[in-house]
Design an enzyme around this catalytic site. Structure first.
Site, PDB file in Angstrom:
ATOM      1  N   ILE A  17       0.863  -1.179   0.000  1.00 47.23           N
ATOM      2  CA  ILE A  17       0.000   0.000   0.000  1.00 47.23           C
ATOM      3  C   ILE A  17       0.901   1.230   0.000  1.00 47.23           C
ATOM      4  O   ILE A  17       1.836   1.328   0.804  1.00 47.23           O
ATOM      5  CB  ILE A  17      -0.887   0.053   1.271  1.00 47.23           C
ATOM      6  CG1 ILE A  17      -1.701  -1.225   1.443  1.00 47.23           C
ATOM      7  CG2 ILE A  17      -1.769   1.310   1.276  1.00 47.23           C
ATOM      8  CD1 ILE A  17      -2.809  -1.415   0.461  1.00 47.23           C
ATOM      9  N   PHE A  18       0.614   2.194  -0.896  1.00 50.67           N
ATOM     10  CA  PHE A  18       1.371   3.447  -0.953  1.00 50.67           C
ATOM     11  C   PHE A  18       0.639   4.500  -0.135  1.00 50.67           C
ATOM     12  O   PHE A  18      -0.530   4.786  -0.371  1.00 50.67           O
ATOM     13  CB  PHE A  18       1.526   3.925  -2.392  1.00 50.67           C
ATOM     14  CG  PHE A  18       2.294   5.218  -2.517  1.00 50.67           C
ATOM     15  CD1 PHE A  18       3.656   5.256  -2.264  1.00 50.67           C
ATOM     16  CD2 PHE A  18       1.647   6.390  -2.872  1.00 50.67           C
ATOM     17  CE1 PHE A  18       4.367   6.446  -2.360  1.00 50.67           C
ATOM     18  CE2 PHE A  18       2.344   7.585  -2.985  1.00 50.67           C
ATOM     19  CZ  PHE A  18       3.710   7.613  -2.728  1.00 50.67           C
ATOM     20  N   GLY A  19       1.335   5.072   0.846  1.00 52.47           N
ATOM     21  CA  GLY A  19       0.787   6.143   1.666  1.00 52.47           C
ATOM     22  C   GLY A  19       1.473   7.459   1.343  1.00 52.47           C
ATOM     23  O   GLY A  19       2.698   7.516   1.248  1.00 52.47           O
ATOM     24  N   GLY A  21      -0.269  10.613   2.628  1.00 47.63           N
ATOM     25  CA  GLY A  21      -0.858  11.584   3.554  1.00 47.63           C
ATOM     26  C   GLY A  21      -0.993  10.939   4.917  1.00 47.63           C
ATOM     27  O   GLY A  21      -0.028  10.440   5.495  1.00 47.63           O
ATOM     28  N   SER A  22      -2.221  10.871   5.416  1.00 46.95           N
ATOM     29  CA  SER A  22      -2.434  10.353   6.772  1.00 46.95           C
ATOM     30  C   SER A  22      -2.108   8.861   6.894  1.00 46.95           C
ATOM     31  O   SER A  22      -1.864   8.389   8.001  1.00 46.95           O
ATOM     32  CB  SER A  22      -3.869  10.614   7.236  1.00 46.95           C
ATOM     33  OG  SER A  22      -4.800   9.933   6.422  1.00 46.95           O
ATOM     34  N   GLU A  95     -11.043   4.605   3.665  1.00 51.00           N
ATOM     35  CA  GLU A  95     -10.721   5.474   2.533  1.00 51.00           C
ATOM     36  C   GLU A  95     -11.836   5.595   1.495  1.00 51.00           C
ATOM     37  O   GLU A  95     -11.872   6.566   0.747  1.00 51.00           O
ATOM     38  CB  GLU A  95      -9.445   4.984   1.832  1.00 51.00           C
ATOM     39  CG  GLU A  95      -8.219   4.958   2.717  1.00 51.00           C
ATOM     40  CD  GLU A  95      -7.753   6.334   3.155  1.00 51.00           C
ATOM     41  OE1 GLU A  95      -7.954   7.318   2.402  1.00 51.00           O
ATOM     42  OE2 GLU A  95      -7.202   6.438   4.263  1.00 51.00           O
TER      43      GLU A  95
END
Length: 187
Positions: A17-19, A21-22, A95
């Protein structure tokens, strides 16, 4: 959309998973590895209306979206294959409550090599995309927008702090917060 994303992932390997922001500072899922990463062709932008988390329908706040163009530094998280589907289901509840994001599989470049990762992107055609906002509009949003997770201003500051902690520069966010802060301190 969740079923489609699970099918595209396939479940034969670990999930990344690419994060941007939060998710960097509050992933709310278990992971076995986290790496700095960069995706090309996309950039982080504080240009998505938030009518629940950081604002209300009457006074929308802002959250980050991943928009086309440029590049974005963030973090990728590796979830073991056997935990992939339950993690995606939990992530969807967080999300994709309003279905505003377009989940996409992007190549994230890490120091250990590229990984195929899921990212939550935002279309400029989405009704949740703000378009261009003036400094005055940002100032009003930062001054008054608040939702179930707090204010837009706190969200922006917390994201910037976490980016800096991971040695990631976001000049646009730095410039915006500096200008807003300077305005707040004018006599």
């Amino acid at each position: 959309m969740l079923e489609h994303t699970v099918a595209e992932w396939g479940g034969r390997e670990d999930l990344w998973i690419f994060g941007y922001g939060s998710l960097i500072w509050r992933p709310e899922f278990e992971y076995v590895e986290r790496r700095p990463a960069r995706v090309h062709g996309w950039h982080r932008a504080l240009k998505m209306w938030s009518r629940i988390n950081r604002g209300t329908p009457e006074r929308p706040g802002l959250v980050f979206g991943l928009l086309t163009g440029g590049c974005c530094r963030g973090m990728v998280f590796r979830i073991p294959r056997e935990d992939g589907e339950p993690t995606l289901a939990r992530l969807w509840k967080r999300e994709m409550v309003t279905g505003v994001y377009d989940p996409r599989w992007l190549t994230a470049h890490t120091p250990q090599g590229p990984v195929r990762s899921l990212a939550f992107t935002l279309s400029r055609r989405s009704p949740s995309h703000t378009g261009e906002l003036s400094e005055e509009e940002y100032r009003a949003i930062f001054a008054f927008a608040s939702g179930i997770y707090g204010t837009t201003l706190d969200y922006a500051h917390r994201t910037l702090e976490e980016l800096r902690r991971h040695d990631i520069r976001d000049r646009n966010l730095e410039r915006l917060l500096r200008r807003i802060q300077a305005e707040q301190h004018k006599p």
